[in-house]
Scaffold this motif. Structure first.
Motif, PDB file in Angstrom:
ATOM      1  N   HIS A   1       0.807  -1.225   0.000  1.00 42.55           N
ATOM      2  CA  HIS A   1       0.000   0.000   0.000  1.00 42.55           C
ATOM      3  C   HIS A   1       0.843   1.279   0.000  1.00 42.55           C
ATOM      4  CE1 HIS A   1      -3.844  -2.102   0.802  1.00 42.55           C
ATOM      5  NE2 HIS A   1      -3.067  -2.974   1.428  1.00 42.55           N
ATOM      6  N   TYR A   2       1.993   1.260   0.670  1.00 43.58           N
ATOM      7  CA  TYR A   2       2.779   2.490   0.834  1.00 43.58           C
ATOM      8  C   TYR A   2       4.269   2.210   0.656  1.00 43.58           C
ATOM      9  CZ  TYR A   2      -1.633   3.559   3.132  1.00 43.58           C
ATOM     10  OH  TYR A   2      -2.962   3.697   3.407  1.00 43.58           O
ATOM     11  N   LEU A   3       5.005   3.234   0.215  1.00 42.88           N
ATOM     12  CA  LEU A   3       6.447   3.098   0.026  1.00 42.88           C
ATOM     13  C   LEU A   3       7.184   3.113   1.361  1.00 42.88           C
ATOM     14  CD1 LEU A   3       6.924   5.553  -2.987  1.00 42.88           C
ATOM     15  CD2 LEU A   3       6.846   3.048  -3.055  1.00 42.88           C
ATOM     16  N   ASP A   4       6.735   3.989   2.256  1.00 41.95           N
ATOM     17  CA  ASP A   4       7.349   4.141   3.572  1.00 41.95           C
ATOM     18  C   ASP A   4       6.393   4.946   4.443  1.00 41.95           C
ATOM     19  OD1 ASP A   4       7.608   6.813   2.686  1.00 41.95           O
ATOM     20  OD2 ASP A   4       9.655   6.472   2.001  1.00 41.95           O
ATOM     21  N   LYS A   5       6.825   5.337   5.637  1.00 43.16           N
ATOM     22  CA  LYS A   5       5.914   6.040   6.543  1.00 43.16           C
ATOM     23  C   LYS A   5       5.585   7.447   6.042  1.00 43.16           C
ATOM     24  CE  LYS A   5       9.073   8.250   9.845  1.00 43.16           C
ATOM     25  NZ  LYS A   5       9.351   8.455  11.284  1.00 43.16           N
ATOM     26  N   VAL A   6       6.510   8.069   5.315  1.00 44.71           N
ATOM     27  CA  VAL A   6       6.246   9.404   4.769  1.00 44.71           C
ATOM     28  C   VAL A   6       5.195   9.321   3.665  1.00 44.71           C
ATOM     29  CG1 VAL A   6       7.240  11.383   3.553  1.00 44.71           C
ATOM     30  CG2 VAL A   6       8.540  10.254   5.372  1.00 44.71           C
ATOM     31  N   ASP A   7       5.278   8.289   2.845  1.00 36.11           N
ATOM     32  CA  ASP A   7       4.269   8.072   1.806  1.00 36.11           C
ATOM     33  C   ASP A   7       2.901   7.851   2.445  1.00 36.11           C
ATOM     34  OD1 ASP A   7       3.363   7.622  -0.899  1.00 36.11           O
ATOM     35  OD2 ASP A   7       3.280   5.481  -0.412  1.00 36.11           O
ATOM     36  N   LEU A   8       2.866   7.104   3.548  1.00 28.59           N
ATOM     37  CA  LEU A   8       1.621   6.894   4.294  1.00 28.59           C
ATOM     38  C   LEU A   8       1.079   8.226   4.799  1.00 28.59           C
ATOM     39  CD1 LEU A   8      -0.542   5.421   5.989  1.00 28.59           C
ATOM     40  CD2 LEU A   8       1.239   4.981   7.709  1.00 28.59           C
ATOM     41  N   LEU A   9       1.937   9.035   5.402  1.00 24.58           N
ATOM     42  CA  LEU A   9       1.515  10.336   5.927  1.00 24.58           C
ATOM     43  C   LEU A   9       0.944  11.210   4.814  1.00 24.58           C
ATOM     44  CD1 LEU A   9       1.552  12.242   8.465  1.00 24.58           C
ATOM     45  CD2 LEU A   9       3.700  13.136   7.553  1.00 24.58           C
ATOM     46  N   ASN A  10       1.640  11.258   3.687  1.00 22.58           N
ATOM     47  CA  ASN A  10       1.166  12.073   2.561  1.00 22.58           C
ATOM     48  C   ASN A  10      -0.180  11.572   2.044  1.00 22.58           C
ATOM     49  OD1 ASN A  10       3.433  13.716   2.606  1.00 22.58           O
ATOM     50  ND2 ASN A  10       4.555  12.456   1.132  1.00 22.58           N
ATOM     51  N   HIS A  11      -0.328  10.257   1.973  1.00 27.44           N
ATOM     52  CA  HIS A  11      -1.579   9.656   1.499  1.00 27.44           C
ATOM     53  C   HIS A  11      -2.737  10.018   2.429  1.00 27.44           C
ATOM     54  CE1 HIS A  11      -4.158   6.583  -0.386  1.00 27.44           C
ATOM     55  NE2 HIS A  11      -4.538   6.288   0.839  1.00 27.44           N
ATOM     56  N   VAL A  12      -2.507   9.904   3.726  1.00 25.12           N
ATOM     57  CA  VAL A  12      -3.541  10.211   4.720  1.00 25.12           C
ATOM     58  C   VAL A  12      -3.934  11.685   4.647  1.00 25.12           C
ATOM     59  CG1 VAL A  12      -3.924  10.476   7.202  1.00 25.12           C
ATOM     60  CG2 VAL A  12      -2.975   8.347   6.319  1.00 25.12           C
ATOM     61  N   GLU A  13      -2.942  12.557   4.596  1.00 23.23           N
ATOM     62  CA  GLU A  13      -3.229  13.993   4.542  1.00 23.23           C
ATOM     63  C   GLU A  13      -3.922  14.371   3.236  1.00 23.23           C
ATOM     64  OE1 GLU A  13       0.345  16.155   5.329  1.00 23.23           O
ATOM     65  OE2 GLU A  13       0.369  15.610   7.458  1.00 23.23           O
ATOM     66  N   ASP A  14      -3.469  13.793   2.130  1.00 23.23           N
ATOM     67  CA  ASP A  14      -4.100  14.085   0.835  1.00 23.23           C
ATOM     68  C   ASP A  14      -5.571  13.678   0.837  1.00 23.23           C
ATOM     69  OD1 ASP A  14      -1.741  15.094  -0.139  1.00 23.23           O
ATOM     70  OD2 ASP A  14      -1.210  13.307  -1.308  1.00 23.23           O
ATOM     71  N   ASN A  15      -5.878  12.524   1.421  1.00 20.59           N
ATOM     72  CA  ASN A  15      -7.269  12.065   1.491  1.00 20.59           C
ATOM     73  C   ASN A  15      -8.126  13.020   2.309  1.00 20.59           C
ATOM     74  OD1 ASN A  15      -7.070   9.819  -0.129  1.00 20.59           O
ATOM     75  ND2 ASN A  15      -6.867   8.358   1.550  1.00 20.59           N
ATOM     76  N   LEU A  16      -7.604  13.463   3.448  1.00 20.90           N
ATOM     77  CA  LEU A  16      -8.345  14.405   4.292  1.00 20.90           C
ATOM     78  C   LEU A  16      -8.584  15.717   3.554  1.00 20.90           C
ATOM     79  CD1 LEU A  16      -6.568  13.881   7.741  1.00 20.90           C
ATOM     80  CD2 LEU A  16      -8.906  13.217   7.162  1.00 20.90           C
ATOM     81  N   LEU A  17      -7.569  16.204   2.867  1.00 22.25           N
ATOM     82  CA  LEU A  17      -7.695  17.472   2.151  1.00 22.25           C
ATOM     83  C   LEU A  17      -8.638  17.355   0.957  1.00 22.25           C
ATOM     84  CD1 LEU A  17      -3.979  18.658   2.296  1.00 22.25           C
ATOM     85  CD2 LEU A  17      -5.910  19.611   3.558  1.00 22.25           C
ATOM     86  N   GLN A  18      -8.649  16.197   0.303  1.00 18.59           N
ATOM     87  CA  GLN A  18      -9.577  15.989  -0.813  1.00 18.59           C
ATOM     88  C   GLN A  18     -11.025  16.007  -0.332  1.00 18.59           C
ATOM     89  OE1 GLN A  18      -8.339  12.367  -2.765  1.00 18.59           O
ATOM     90  NE2 GLN A  18      -6.416  13.265  -3.474  1.00 18.59           N
ATOM     91  N   LYS A  19     -11.274  15.380   0.824  1.00 15.00           N
ATOM     92  CA  LYS A  19     -12.625  15.409   1.404  1.00 15.00           C
ATOM     93  C   LYS A  19     -13.025  16.847   1.715  1.00 15.00           C
ATOM     94  CE  LYS A  19     -12.244  10.933   3.796  1.00 15.00           C
ATOM     95  NZ  LYS A  19     -12.191  10.298   5.142  1.00 15.00           N
ATOM     96  N   LEU A  20     -12.099  17.582   2.328  1.00 12.13           N
ATOM     97  CA  LEU A  20     -12.380  18.962   2.707  1.00 12.13           C
ATOM     98  C   LEU A  20     -12.601  19.831   1.474  1.00 12.13           C
ATOM     99  CD1 LEU A  20     -12.603  21.186   4.802  1.00 12.13           C
ATOM    100  CD2 LEU A  20     -10.111  21.354   4.816  1.00 12.13           C
ATOM    101  N   GLN A  21     -11.778  19.647   0.455  1.00 11.77           N
ATOM    102  CA  GLN A  21     -11.910  20.450  -0.759  1.00 11.77           C
ATOM    103  C   GLN A  21     -13.259  20.221  -1.432  1.00 11.77           C
ATOM    104  OE1 GLN A  21      -8.892  19.771  -3.736  1.00 11.77           O
ATOM    105  NE2 GLN A  21      -9.365  21.679  -4.799  1.00 11.77           N
ATOM    106  N   LYS A  22     -13.695  18.980  -1.474  1.00  7.72           N
ATOM    107  CA  LYS A  22     -14.981  18.662  -2.098  1.00  7.72           C
ATOM    108  C   LYS A  22     -16.119  19.403  -1.406  1.00  7.72           C
ATOM    109  CE  LYS A  22     -17.875  14.731  -3.446  1.00  7.72           C
ATOM    110  NZ  LYS A  22     -18.025  13.246  -3.431  1.00  7.72           N
ATOM    111  N   ILE A  23     -16.047  19.467  -0.081  1.00  7.33           N
ATOM    112  CA  ILE A  23     -17.092  20.157   0.678  1.00  7.33           C
ATOM    113  C   ILE A  23     -16.992  21.669   0.471  1.00  7.33           C
ATOM    114  CG2 ILE A  23     -17.971  20.641   2.995  1.00  7.33           C
ATOM    115  CD1 ILE A  23     -16.929  17.819   3.771  1.00  7.33           C
ATOM    116  N   LEU A  24     -15.768  22.206   0.519  1.00  3.44           N
ATOM    117  CA  LEU A  24     -15.577  23.651   0.363  1.00  3.44           C
ATOM    118  C   LEU A  24     -16.039  24.132  -1.008  1.00  3.44           C
ATOM    119  CD1 LEU A  24     -12.074  24.221   2.015  1.00  3.44           C
ATOM    120  CD2 LEU A  24     -14.322  24.764   2.959  1.00  3.44           C
ATOM    121  N   GLU A  25     -15.840  23.302  -2.032  1.00  3.91           N
ATOM    122  CA  GLU A  25     -16.269  23.679  -3.382  1.00  3.91           C
ATOM    123  C   GLU A  25     -17.777  23.867  -3.456  1.00  3.91           C
ATOM    124  OE1 GLU A  25     -14.675  20.581  -5.799  1.00  3.91           O
ATOM    125  OE2 GLU A  25     -12.702  21.529  -5.991  1.00  3.91           O
TER     126      GLU A  25
END
Length: 209
Positions: free
Chosen positions: A57-81
């Motif tokens: 699923h992930y390259l390393d822990k940083v890739d995991l962190l980026n994936h988690v944050e990107d998902n949260l921001l995508q959810k937020l962006q969809k609502i803000l739009e």
């Protein structure tokens, strides 16, 4: 074809369940040790999965962190739009029913991801995440202000960039304070606080025609 589709759906479900377990483990470990002190081994032990499964699923822990944050921001962006353009129009018309419902929808999403968000925003999480959240809010607000067909006027005594910064920090402050409480109010109660703020303070500095 139906059998193949069924297998794909089952695989997708298992993958989603595994990623959820990994995210839960990340949240626990950030609170316990801080992100910088976490290893992939820590995550796999907490999630009760193998290292091989993690690396699927992930390259390393940083890739995991980026994936988690990107998902949260995508959810937020969809609502803000959806929220911001309606909020601008409704403030112009003096009717707040639609933004109010949209704000509750946003807060409900925050509540679902509350533990993860608080962990990321803590001193043990990712200091850059708050900046990313703020940048997203600012980006969406500026985009919708620039595309608005009417007239938006600012108080001459305060430069527009300061007004936008004040409003942005106030709204984010309300949400973050709410999320950080041990016994947070319901999304409906916090939505009322946010809407009251939007109906009072910004109107002193911003006029929408």
């Amino acid at each position: 074809m139906k059998l193949l589709r069924g297998v794909e759906m089952a695989n997708d479900k298992r993958a989603a369940q595994t990623e959820h377990k990994i995210e839960e483990a990340l949240t626990v470990l950030i609170n316990q040790k801080g992100f910088n002190n976490i290893s992939v081994t820590d995550i796999t032990r907490e999630a009760k999965i193998s290292r091989g499964t993690f690396y699927i699923h992930y390259l390393d822990k940083v890739d995991l962190l980026n994936h988690v944050e990107d998902n949260l921001l995508q959810k937020l962006q969809k609502i803000l739009e959806e929220v911001i353009p309606r909020a601008i129009e409704q403030q112009r018309d003096g009717a707040w029913e639609v933004p109010y419902k949209a704000v509750i929808s946003t807060l409900n999403q925050f509540l679902v991801d509350r533990e993860l968000i608080i962990a990321l925003l803590s001193t043990r999480g990712d200091p850059a995440f708050l900046t990313r959240v703020k940048d997203l809010f600012s980006q969406e607000i500026h985009r919708d202000i620039n595309s608005y067909q009417g007239t938006i006027s600012y108080d001459n005594n305060i430069p527009p960039d300061y007004i936008e910064e004040i409003v942005l920090n106030a709204l984010m402050g309300i949400v973050l304070h709410w999320l950080s409480k041990d016994q947070p109010e319901s999304p409906d109660e916090v939505a009322q606080i946010i809407m009251y703020y939007c109906e009072t303070a910004p109107k002193e500095w911003i006029t929408i025609d």
